[in-house]
Design a protein around this motif. Structure first.
Motif, mmCIF file in Angstrom:
data_model
loop_
_atom_site.group_PDB
_atom_site.id
_atom_site.type_symbol
_atom_site.label_atom_id
_atom_site.label_comp_id
_atom_site.label_asym_id
_atom_site.label_seq_id
_atom_site.Cartn_x
_atom_site.Cartn_y
_atom_site.Cartn_z
ATOM 1 N N GLY A 99 46.717 35.059 27.325
ATOM 2 C CA GLY A 99 45.944 34.004 27.971
ATOM 3 C C GLY A 99 45.550 34.446 29.365
ATOM 4 N N ALA A 100 44.434 33.937 29.836
ATOM 5 C CA ALA A 100 43.972 34.289 31.182
ATOM 6 C C ALA A 100 43.319 33.069 31.804
ATOM 7 C CB ALA A 100 42.977 35.450 31.132
ATOM 8 N N VAL A 101 43.353 33.008 33.121
ATOM 9 C CA VAL A 101 42.577 31.998 33.839
ATOM 10 C C VAL A 101 41.747 32.695 34.904
ATOM 11 C CG1 VAL A 101 44.094 30.025 33.400
ATOM 12 C CG2 VAL A 101 44.476 31.434 35.425
ATOM 13 N N ASP A 118 35.042 30.637 42.739
ATOM 14 C CA ASP A 118 34.982 30.455 44.195
ATOM 15 C C ASP A 118 34.772 28.999 44.594
ATOM 16 O OD1 ASP A 118 32.346 30.273 43.363
ATOM 17 O OD2 ASP A 118 31.569 31.626 44.924
ATOM 18 N N ASP A 119 34.366 28.163 43.657
ATOM 19 C CA ASP A 119 34.222 26.732 43.969
ATOM 20 C C ASP A 119 35.467 25.945 43.594
ATOM 21 O OD1 ASP A 119 34.167 26.577 41.215
ATOM 22 O OD2 ASP A 119 32.117 25.818 41.079
ATOM 23 N N GLY A 120 36.506 26.632 43.187
ATOM 24 C CA GLY A 120 37.772 25.969 42.903
ATOM 25 C C GLY A 120 38.025 25.650 41.456
ATOM 26 N N ARG A 121 37.010 25.769 40.634
ATOM 27 C CA ARG A 121 37.257 25.469 39.225
ATOM 28 C C ARG A 121 38.038 26.591 38.556
ATOM 29 N NH1 ARG A 121 31.550 24.101 36.795
ATOM 30 N NH2 ARG A 121 30.843 25.538 38.416
ATOM 31 N N ILE A 122 38.779 26.207 37.552
ATOM 32 C CA ILE A 122 39.622 27.168 36.848
ATOM 33 C C ILE A 122 39.269 27.130 35.369
ATOM 34 C CG2 ILE A 122 42.007 27.658 36.154
ATOM 35 C CD1 ILE A 122 42.837 26.720 38.948
ATOM 36 N N PHE A 123 39.051 28.316 34.815
ATOM 37 C CA PHE A 123 38.617 28.440 33.424
ATOM 38 C C PHE A 123 39.614 29.298 32.655
ATOM 39 C CE2 PHE A 123 35.002 27.632 36.090
ATOM 40 C CZ PHE A 123 34.266 26.691 35.378
ATOM 41 N N THR A 159 37.146 36.302 27.700
ATOM 42 C CA THR A 159 36.724 34.950 27.334
ATOM 43 C C THR A 159 36.885 33.984 28.499
ATOM 44 O OG1 THR A 159 38.855 34.350 26.326
ATOM 45 C CG2 THR A 159 37.205 35.351 24.880
ATOM 46 N N ALA A 160 37.864 34.226 29.368
ATOM 47 C CA ALA A 160 37.998 33.382 30.572
ATOM 48 C C ALA A 160 36.803 33.599 31.503
ATOM 49 C CB ALA A 160 39.315 33.688 31.298
ATOM 50 N N LEU A 161 36.436 34.848 31.705
ATOM 51 C CA LEU A 161 35.266 35.139 32.543
ATOM 52 C C LEU A 161 34.010 34.534 31.927
ATOM 53 C CD1 LEU A 161 35.986 38.902 33.337
ATOM 54 C CD2 LEU A 161 36.113 37.023 34.989
ATOM 55 N N ALA A 162 33.872 34.655 30.610
ATOM 56 C CA ALA A 162 32.677 34.126 29.946
ATOM 57 C C ALA A 162 32.616 32.601 30.067
ATOM 58 C CB ALA A 162 32.662 34.552 28.479
ATOM 59 N N ALA A 163 33.761 31.950 30.004
ATOM 60 C CA ALA A 163 33.776 30.489 30.154
ATOM 61 C C ALA A 163 33.291 30.103 31.549
ATOM 62 C CB ALA A 163 35.181 29.948 29.909
ATOM 63 N N ALA A 164 33.763 30.840 32.556
ATOM 64 C CA ALA A 164 33.351 30.541 33.928
ATOM 65 C C ALA A 164 31.856 30.797 34.114
ATOM 66 C CB ALA A 164 34.167 31.383 34.913
ATOM 67 N N VAL A 165 31.398 31.946 33.652
ATOM 68 C CA VAL A 165 29.989 32.293 33.826
ATOM 69 C C VAL A 165 29.106 31.313 33.062
ATOM 70 C CG1 VAL A 165 28.259 34.081 33.384
ATOM 71 C CG2 VAL A 165 30.495 34.712 34.314
ATOM 72 N N SER A 166 29.561 30.892 31.889
ATOM 73 C CA SER A 166 28.783 29.936 31.088
ATOM 74 C C SER A 166 28.645 28.593 31.780
ATOM 75 C CB SER A 166 29.440 29.745 29.717
ATOM 76 O OG SER A 166 29.508 30.962 29.018
ATOM 77 N N ALA A 167 29.578 28.288 32.680
ATOM 78 C CA ALA A 167 29.516 27.041 33.445
ATOM 79 C C ALA A 167 28.722 27.199 34.736
ATOM 80 C CB ALA A 167 30.934 26.548 33.762
ATOM 81 N N GLY A 168 28.167 28.382 34.942
ATOM 82 C CA GLY A 168 27.327 28.599 36.112
ATOM 83 C C GLY A 168 27.985 29.366 37.240
ATOM 84 N N VAL A 169 29.240 29.713 37.070
ATOM 85 C CA VAL A 169 29.969 30.437 38.120
ATOM 86 C C VAL A 169 29.483 31.886 38.178
ATOM 87 C CG1 VAL A 169 32.273 31.304 38.760
ATOM 88 C CG2 VAL A 169 31.996 28.957 37.909
ATOM 89 N N ARG A 170 29.413 32.434 39.383
ATOM 90 C CA ARG A 170 29.039 33.835 39.537
ATOM 91 C C ARG A 170 30.034 34.629 40.372
ATOM 92 N NH1 ARG A 170 26.664 32.496 35.803
ATOM 93 N NH2 ARG A 170 24.416 32.591 35.369
ATOM 94 N N ARG A 171 30.923 33.926 41.096
ATOM 95 C CA ARG A 171 31.937 34.617 41.899
ATOM 96 C C ARG A 171 33.306 34.134 41.461
ATOM 97 N NH1 ARG A 171 30.276 39.119 43.876
ATOM 98 N NH2 ARG A 171 31.870 39.095 45.486
ATOM 99 N N ILE A 172 34.153 35.089 41.129
ATOM 100 C CA ILE A 172 35.478 34.776 40.572
ATOM 101 C C ILE A 172 36.500 35.622 41.330
ATOM 102 C CG2 ILE A 172 36.894 34.823 38.466
ATOM 103 C CD1 ILE A 172 34.182 34.639 36.889
ATOM 104 N N PRO A 173 37.065 35.103 42.415
ATOM 105 C CA PRO A 173 37.931 35.942 43.240
ATOM 106 C C PRO A 173 39.277 36.295 42.618
ATOM 107 C CG PRO A 173 37.618 33.764 44.244
ATOM 108 C CD PRO A 173 36.726 33.821 43.054
ATOM 109 N N VAL A 174 39.761 35.452 41.708
ATOM 110 C CA VAL A 174 41.119 35.665 41.191
ATOM 111 C C VAL A 174 41.149 35.473 39.677
ATOM 112 C CG1 VAL A 174 43.524 34.881 41.316
ATOM 113 C CG2 VAL A 174 42.080 34.765 43.360
#
Ligand code: THU
Length: 141
Positions: A38-40, A44-49, A68-83
């Motif tokens: 599993g991954a989260v 950068d806007d605080g949401r966690i996927f 799949t965690a990155l894809a979930a974030a990107v699919s929601a419009g996120v482009r910066r994922i610091p952690v």
């Protein structure tokens, strides 16, 4: 889980992120390897996927939990994922595979949190996991 970045609390506690990754891993689809991951992805806007590994009878079509965690974030419009935090339920070593390190680099991951087999968590800089990376900045503009 959600959080708002502040100066005093730049991201959720590492142990909380690992707990969320472990909880996600219970939903992994891993009938072939039986290695549940599993991954989260912390945006950068605080949401966690969350994401899990999704295996396939054509083994090479398997998707890693980090992907799949990155894809979930990107699919929601996120482009910066610091952690990103990663946990596996059926082994001790959840260091991300090379392909996932490259995927993380695309979205500016700086910190990868994994479990320490000795207990607790470890924070690994992506720059140590993927030195001399080829990334978006490597291409001519
Ligand atoms: N796996 C991940 O989900 N992340 C990694 O970084 C390494 C490997 C998965 C892929 C496959 O479903 C299983 O673990 C065994 O390789």
């Amino acid at each position: 889980m959600s959080y708002k970045p502040t100066m005093s609390e730049p991201r959720p506690d590492a142990a909380d992120l690992i707990a969320a990754a472990r909880e996600a891993a219970t939903r992994a689809y891993a009938p072939y390897s039986r290695f549940r991951v599993g991954a989260v992805a912390v945006a950068d806007d605080g949401r966690i996927f969350a994401g899990v590994n999704v295996e396939n009878a054509a083994y090479g079509s398997t998707m890693c939990a980090e992907a799949t965690a990155l894809a979930a974030a990107v699919s929601a419009g996120v482009r910066r994922i610091p952690v990103v935090a990663v946990a596996c339920l059926d082994g001790e070593d959840c260091s991300p595979c090379g392909n996932c390190r490259q995927l993380m680099g695309e979205f500016g991951v700086q910190e990868v949190i994994v479990e320490d087999p000795a207990g607790g968590t470890r924070s690994l800089p992506l720059s140590a996991l993927l030195p001399h990376a080829f990334g978006p900045g490597s291409l001519p503009s």
